[in-house]
Design a protein around this motif. Structure first.
Motif, PDB file in Angstrom:
ATOM      1  N   THR A  81       0.842  -1.200   0.000  1.00 42.00           N
ATOM      2  CA  THR A  81       0.000   0.000   0.000  1.00 42.00           C
ATOM      3  C   THR A  81       0.879   1.253   0.000  1.00 42.00           C
ATOM      4  O   THR A  81       1.932   1.273   0.622  1.00 42.00           O
ATOM      5  N   VAL A  82       0.432   2.271  -0.718  1.00 43.91           N
ATOM      6  CA  VAL A  82       1.271   3.459  -0.957  1.00 43.91           C
ATOM      7  C   VAL A  82       0.729   4.715  -0.284  1.00 43.91           C
ATOM      8  O   VAL A  82       1.501   5.519   0.237  1.00 43.91           O
ATOM      9  N   GLU A  83      -0.573   4.908  -0.278  1.00 46.74           N
ATOM     10  CA  GLU A  83      -1.140   6.132   0.315  1.00 46.74           C
ATOM     11  C   GLU A  83      -1.187   5.961   1.841  1.00 46.74           C
ATOM     12  O   GLU A  83      -2.235   5.882   2.469  1.00 46.74           O
ATOM     13  N   GLU A  84       0.005   5.895   2.436  1.00 46.18           N
ATOM     14  CA  GLU A  84       0.151   5.619   3.867  1.00 46.18           C
ATOM     15  C   GLU A  84       0.999   6.724   4.500  1.00 46.18           C
ATOM     16  O   GLU A  84       2.056   7.071   3.963  1.00 46.18           O
ATOM     17  N   HIS A  85       0.560   7.238   5.638  1.00 49.86           N
ATOM     18  CA  HIS A  85       1.228   8.400   6.218  1.00 49.86           C
ATOM     19  C   HIS A  85       1.645   8.166   7.665  1.00 49.86           C
ATOM     20  O   HIS A  85       1.157   7.259   8.339  1.00 49.86           O
ATOM     21  N   GLN A 125       4.261  -1.305   3.387  1.00 51.86           N
ATOM     22  CA  GLN A 125       3.713   0.034   3.195  1.00 51.86           C
ATOM     23  C   GLN A 125       4.824   0.983   2.763  1.00 51.86           C
ATOM     24  O   GLN A 125       5.946   0.903   3.278  1.00 51.86           O
ATOM     25  N   SER A 169       4.788   8.011   3.941  1.00 49.33           N
ATOM     26  CA  SER A 169       5.179   9.395   3.670  1.00 49.33           C
ATOM     27  C   SER A 169       4.554  10.311   4.703  1.00 49.33           C
ATOM     28  O   SER A 169       3.768   9.885   5.545  1.00 49.33           O
ATOM     29  N   ILE A 225       7.651  13.026  -1.278  1.00 47.77           N
ATOM     30  CA  ILE A 225       6.264  13.416  -1.481  1.00 47.77           C
ATOM     31  C   ILE A 225       6.176  14.936  -1.359  1.00 47.77           C
ATOM     32  O   ILE A 225       6.757  15.528  -0.451  1.00 47.77           O
ATOM     33  N   TYR A 243       6.239  11.943  -5.516  1.00 48.20           N
ATOM     34  CA  TYR A 243       4.820  11.668  -5.368  1.00 48.20           C
ATOM     35  C   TYR A 243       4.104  13.008  -5.202  1.00 48.20           C
ATOM     36  O   TYR A 243       4.291  13.701  -4.212  1.00 48.20           O
ATOM     37  N   HIS A 267       1.090  14.997  -4.209  1.00 45.80           N
ATOM     38  CA  HIS A 267      -0.064  14.749  -3.352  1.00 45.80           C
ATOM     39  C   HIS A 267      -0.975  15.970  -3.329  1.00 45.80           C
ATOM     40  O   HIS A 267      -0.500  17.099  -3.324  1.00 45.80           O
ATOM     41  N   ALA A 307     -11.294  14.210  -3.472  1.00 49.94           N
ATOM     42  CA  ALA A 307      -9.948  13.933  -3.994  1.00 49.94           C
ATOM     43  C   ALA A 307      -9.819  14.455  -5.424  1.00 49.94           C
ATOM     44  O   ALA A 307      -8.787  14.980  -5.825  1.00 49.94           O
ATOM     45  N   ARG A 323      -6.918  16.968  -6.562  1.00 49.80           N
ATOM     46  CA  ARG A 323      -5.948  16.485  -7.543  1.00 49.80           C
ATOM     47  C   ARG A 323      -5.911  17.406  -8.762  1.00 49.80           C
ATOM     48  O   ARG A 323      -4.864  17.672  -9.324  1.00 49.80           O
TER      49      ARG A 323
END
Length: 211
Positions: free
Chosen positions: A5-9, A57, A60, A127, A157, A159, A189, A193
């Protein structure tokens, strides 16, 4: 098959405190206090990943980004945030990878921090918000950041970020767009975006095809 998973903070208590004290961009999330308890605890993150079958993960910076702090604070704040992330990634190298936070409005410092983050800290890229203090990323002042990313061959990235009223007026408050629709877009979103420069200014100024 691995699940990555990428959209992880993540966040840190020090950054949250500094963000709340100095940022002009306020975090209005009513669940922020509850969320912060999870974002600042990497052990709980691994437990969460195990529970839901997540293999890795790519982490960011969270919405309370040091990127939006005043110029005199953002460089050191981003370095501190990246140091914390790198320590966590090193401790869980088989489960976590990281993207650096950059002081984008100080482009030369941002390029140097990107280089440090990749070469010294082992992070995989960075990011950045699509707009910086009301400026789109096609502004020539930011080219040094993209040049460094190209040199290092790492991703940036883009965001969604909070936009200023002037940008909102240009993008959404048009005579052919109803006021309610514009407000709704800003909360979705898709709206953020579209405002981030990647789909507007980049597409029409030729930034993307430029090598």
């Amino acid at each position: 098959m691995k699940i990555i998973t990428v959209e992880e903070h993540f966040d840190t208590p020090a950054n949250i405190k500094q963000f709340n004290a100095y940022s002009k961009v306020k975090n209005n999330n009513p669940q922020q206090e509850k969320l912060s308890a999870v974002l600042t605890n990497f052990d709980k993150r691994i437990e969460y990943m195990d529970k839901y079958g997540i293999d890795m993960q790519v982490i960011s910076d969270a919405g309370n980004s040091p990127q939006v702090l005043p110029d005199e604070l953002t460089v050191d704040a981003c370095r501190a945030q990246n140091d914390t992330l790198a320590e966590a990634v090193a401790a869980h190298s088989d489960r976590l990878a990281g993207l650096a936070a950059l002081p984008v409005n100080v482009p030369d410092a941002a390029a140097k921090e990107l280089e440090r983050a990749v070469k010294t800290l082992g992070l995989k890229g960075a990011i950045i918000s699509g707009t910086v203090d009301g400026q789109f990323l096609d502004d020539p002042k930011f080219e040094t950041i993209f040049a460094m990313a190209a040199k290092l061959d790492v991703p940036l990235y883009l965001h969604p970020g909070v936009i200023k009223d002037e940008q909102k007026a240009i993008l959404y408050e048009l005579t052919r767009t109803c006021h309610i629709y514009g407000r709704c877009c800003l909360g979705l979103a898709h709206g953020t975006r579209c405002s981030n420069g990647a789909f507007n200014h980049f597409r029409f100024t030729g930034k993307i095809p430029k090598s």
